[in-house]
Design a protein around this motif. Sequence first.
Motif, PDB file in Angstrom:
ATOM      1  N   GLY A  48       0.785  -1.230   0.000  1.00 18.06           N
ATOM      2  CA  GLY A  48       0.000   0.000   0.000  1.00 18.06           C
ATOM      3  C   GLY A  48       0.814   1.275   0.000  1.00 18.06           C
ATOM      4  N   GLU A 186      -2.111  -3.902  -4.275  1.00 18.56           N
ATOM      5  CA  GLU A 186      -1.780  -2.494  -4.472  1.00 18.56           C
ATOM      6  C   GLU A 186      -2.641  -1.866  -5.556  1.00 18.56           C
ATOM      7  N   LEU A 189      -5.990  -1.218  -3.888  1.00 13.04           N
ATOM      8  CA  LEU A 189      -5.911  -0.062  -2.993  1.00 13.04           C
ATOM      9  C   LEU A 189      -5.853   1.239  -3.776  1.00 13.04           C
TER      10      LEU A 189
END
Length: 219
Positions: A48, A186, A189
Amino acid sequence: MLSLTVAAVAFNAPAMRAPVRSSAVRMAAPEINGWTYDSSKFVGGLPGAISPLGQFDPLGFTKDKTMSEVKRFREAEIMHCRVAMLAVVGYLVGEAVAPLVGSGSFLAPTTITGPANTHLGQQNLFAFTLLTIVIGVGELYRALVGWVPPTESAFTIRENYYPGDIGWDPLGLKPTSPAEFKSMQERELSNGRLAMFAVAGFCAQEIVNGKGIVENLVA
């Protein structure tokens, strides 16, 4: 919460002496989806910290947090990301479909008009009740999978639970490789964080001028 255990370890002592007990020993954090909690890393090493912002936490919300606390923050973030992504689609599709519903429509018998901010309040009792039940069942399932029962420990994530991974993957999209899983996490996110800003913008825009997002786009 870091996994700590107290082990009573006896060792062979000389004759006529009682066994000696050891002090507490630290157990390694479990590896889940290729991730292992590391207190020395940003957000415990969870994916993240994405460019260009990277390790962005100016107010220190994640500083000096236990494994359970870090996972609880990520659980909240990933759930809000997913809801926001659905909401973006809901705003656009809902407003595009609204003119097609109403009396005699095969899509929905309830007439829905105006900006998406008002759509939920226009639902009939049956639709609203059904939506509430679906949300409740989903949240109950997530709580049972990921959270320690409150009778044992309040606000605590299970040690073997990865935030957001409730085991629901009907299309088999979850990667088996830790590197691929991190990359997918990722991407999720990144899109989710953008969606949260987008939904906030949609909601504010409709409050300001009372027009739907689709109407604003085509006007």
